[in-house]
Design an enzyme around this catalytic site. Structure first.
Site, mmCIF file in Angstrom:
data_model
loop_
_atom_site.group_PDB
_atom_site.id
_atom_site.type_symbol
_atom_site.label_atom_id
_atom_site.label_comp_id
_atom_site.label_asym_id
_atom_site.label_seq_id
_atom_site.Cartn_x
_atom_site.Cartn_y
_atom_site.Cartn_z
ATOM 1 N N THR A 71 7.716 -4.878 -0.847
ATOM 2 C CA THR A 71 7.483 -5.624 0.396
ATOM 3 C C THR A 71 7.475 -7.124 0.138
ATOM 4 O O THR A 71 8.115 -7.898 0.860
ATOM 5 C CB THR A 71 6.156 -5.182 1.045
ATOM 6 O OG1 THR A 71 6.252 -3.802 1.417
ATOM 7 C CG2 THR A 71 5.843 -6.007 2.278
ATOM 8 N N GLN A 143 14.355 3.486 -3.196
ATOM 9 C CA GLN A 143 14.412 4.949 -3.265
ATOM 10 C C GLN A 143 15.484 5.447 -4.221
ATOM 11 O O GLN A 143 15.349 6.525 -4.808
ATOM 12 C CB GLN A 143 14.647 5.529 -1.867
ATOM 13 C CG GLN A 143 13.457 5.396 -0.925
ATOM 14 C CD GLN A 143 12.254 6.212 -1.366
ATOM 15 O OE1 GLN A 143 12.371 7.188 -2.117
ATOM 16 N NE2 GLN A 143 11.077 5.815 -0.895
ATOM 17 N N SER A 163 10.309 -1.014 -6.414
ATOM 18 C CA SER A 163 8.857 -0.821 -6.469
ATOM 19 C C SER A 163 8.521 0.169 -7.568
ATOM 20 O O SER A 163 9.173 1.210 -7.695
ATOM 21 C CB SER A 163 8.345 -0.306 -5.122
ATOM 22 O OG SER A 163 6.949 -0.165 -5.121
ATOM 23 N N ALA A 164 7.485 -0.131 -8.348
ATOM 24 C CA ALA A 164 7.143 0.694 -9.510
ATOM 25 C C ALA A 164 6.659 2.086 -9.131
ATOM 26 O O ALA A 164 6.988 3.071 -9.793
ATOM 27 C CB ALA A 164 6.071 -0.010 -10.346
ATOM 28 N N HIS A 165 5.881 2.186 -8.054
ATOM 29 C CA HIS A 165 5.215 3.470 -7.787
ATOM 30 C C HIS A 165 6.150 4.523 -7.212
ATOM 31 O O HIS A 165 5.753 5.678 -7.032
ATOM 32 C CB HIS A 165 4.000 3.264 -6.870
ATOM 33 C CG HIS A 165 4.321 3.033 -5.421
ATOM 34 N ND1 HIS A 165 4.240 4.040 -4.486
ATOM 35 C CD2 HIS A 165 4.686 1.924 -4.753
ATOM 36 C CE1 HIS A 165 4.551 3.548 -3.296
ATOM 37 N NE2 HIS A 165 4.827 2.265 -3.438
ATOM 38 N N THR A 201 -0.851 -15.818 -11.741
ATOM 39 C CA THR A 201 -0.920 -15.101 -13.017
ATOM 40 C C THR A 201 -0.376 -13.690 -12.843
ATOM 41 O O THR A 201 -0.780 -12.956 -11.935
ATOM 42 C CB THR A 201 -2.369 -15.050 -13.526
ATOM 43 O OG1 THR A 201 -2.845 -16.388 -13.682
ATOM 44 C CG2 THR A 201 -2.451 -14.325 -14.861
ATOM 45 N N CYS A 290 4.509 3.977 4.600
ATOM 46 C CA CYS A 290 4.046 2.657 5.034
ATOM 47 C C CYS A 290 3.794 2.621 6.536
ATOM 48 O O CYS A 290 3.263 1.655 7.048
ATOM 49 C CB CYS A 290 5.065 1.588 4.650
ATOM 50 S SG CYS A 290 5.263 1.426 2.858
#
Length: 347
Positions: A71, A143, A163-165, A201, A290
């Site tokens: 996002t 995806q 996206s990592a997840h 950071t 989402c």
């Protein structure tokens, strides 16, 4: 009650490789921006992960900008630009764009001005995979990453978001992939991290997990695991189609992600189906995670030409490497029992 997780497009279980990398990163004291030994150790860990993600994407390490997720990556790429998209795009992209690209009943999108357009590689709800036109400005690769073979350097796309997840990494970390020489204006300004394009950071623990997950997902893809998952998806759809003649399988005439099945049973609300499946021990979805908690029809299905009633009657089952034939067969039997009761009540 034994439960089966069949909602892999919403999020995936954390891979053991990602967990191990995150635990290792927890013991790294330094700030990646510091020049002392501890800082350099943290920087080395982060750059290793950057190169792991880049290699899995078919990109270069310096093309990867770490963010808090897809996002934020979409916002970083799209803010201040007029970009066109179709109504099937994820809200993270669609909310920034002019929504005017046509999409047909099979989920295929027509792009006439690639340089000023966004086009998803694969749809999270239907699994439909698009052909990428040369010179496209932005592609949502989220995806497709780890499920279908592609290389960012070969796509001809200026920007990509991931996206990592979605592939076994942690939540809260993603990346914007940028073609060399592209001007990206920082939305978060401060210390100049990520080559001046995303200050703050870095989430070293999450980034380390992302890198390990991307590398492991790439190995799975090369090993052919998604071909086996496609067989399970087909078993599921055949079992349902044999006994539920009114059910419509969305996008099944197009190329799809091998793990995704979206089907509509007109008049049987998707939210109701999700609750009935949950009570039976199955985690599935009525659409994009989402958008959970919102009682509305799928914008993607409406854009494809389905009615509001049809779009509100959709269920998505998405499989993953841990899915087994017994999971899909138990799900099909439970769903068919509930569908028969629905038909009986309707008369």
């Amino acid at each position: 009650m034994a439960r089966s997780y069949l909602d892999w497009n919403a999020t995936t279980p954390l891979r053991p490789e990602a967990r191990a990398a995150m635990i290792e990163a927890m013991d790294v004291v330094g700030n990646p921006s510091s020049v002392h030994s501890e800082g350099r150790a943290a920087k080395a860990l982060m750059e290793r992960a950057r190169n792991q993600v880049a290699a899995a994407l078919g990109a270069e390490g310096q093309d990867v900008i770490f963010t808090s997720g897809a996002t934020e990556a979409a916002a970083l790429a799209l803010a201040g630009r007029e970009v066109h998209c179709a109504g099937v795009e994820h809200d993270a992209v669609r909310s920034w764009c002019v929504e005017d690209l046509p999409v047909d009943r099979k989920g295929r999108i027509t792009v006439t001005d690639p340089a000023n357009s966004a086009l998803q590689l694969a749809n999270s709800e239907t699994g439909v995979v698009q052909e990428m036109p040369e010179g496209l400005y932005l592609s949502d690769l989220t995806q497709g990453f780890g499920k279908i073979p592609f290389a960012f350097n070969w796509l001809g796309t200026t920007c990509g978001i991931v996206s990592a997840h979605k592939l076994g990494g942690p939540k809260g970390v993603g990346a914007l992939i940028v073609k060399r020489g592209t001007d990206i204006a920082a939305q978060l300004k401060g210390g100049g991290q990520e080559m001046g394009r995303r200050a703050g950071t870095e989430n070293l623990i999450g980034i380390a997990g992302f890198g390990a997950a991307a590398e492991a997902a790439s190995r799975d893809l090369e090993g052919g695991i998604w071909r086996e998952i496609e067989k399970l998806r087909n078993i599921l759809e055949n079992a349902i189609a044999d006994r539920a003649s009114e059910t419509i399988f969305v996008g099944n005439e197009s190329r799809r992600l091998s793990n995704t099945s979206c089907f509509i049973t007109p008049g049987w609300k998707g939210e109701t189906q999700v609750m009935q499946m949950d009570l039976g021990g199955f985690a599935v979805s009525a659409g994009s995670a989402c958008s959970s908690g919102k009682v509305k029809s799928s914008a993607a299905l409406v854009a494809m030409g389905f009615s509001e009633t049809e779009a509100g009657s959709a269920l998505r089952v998405s499989l993953g490497p841990q899915s087994r034939e017994e999971d899909v067969m138990r799900f099909a039997e439970h769903w068919l029992k509930c569908e028969a009761k629905h038909r009986a009540r309707r008369g």
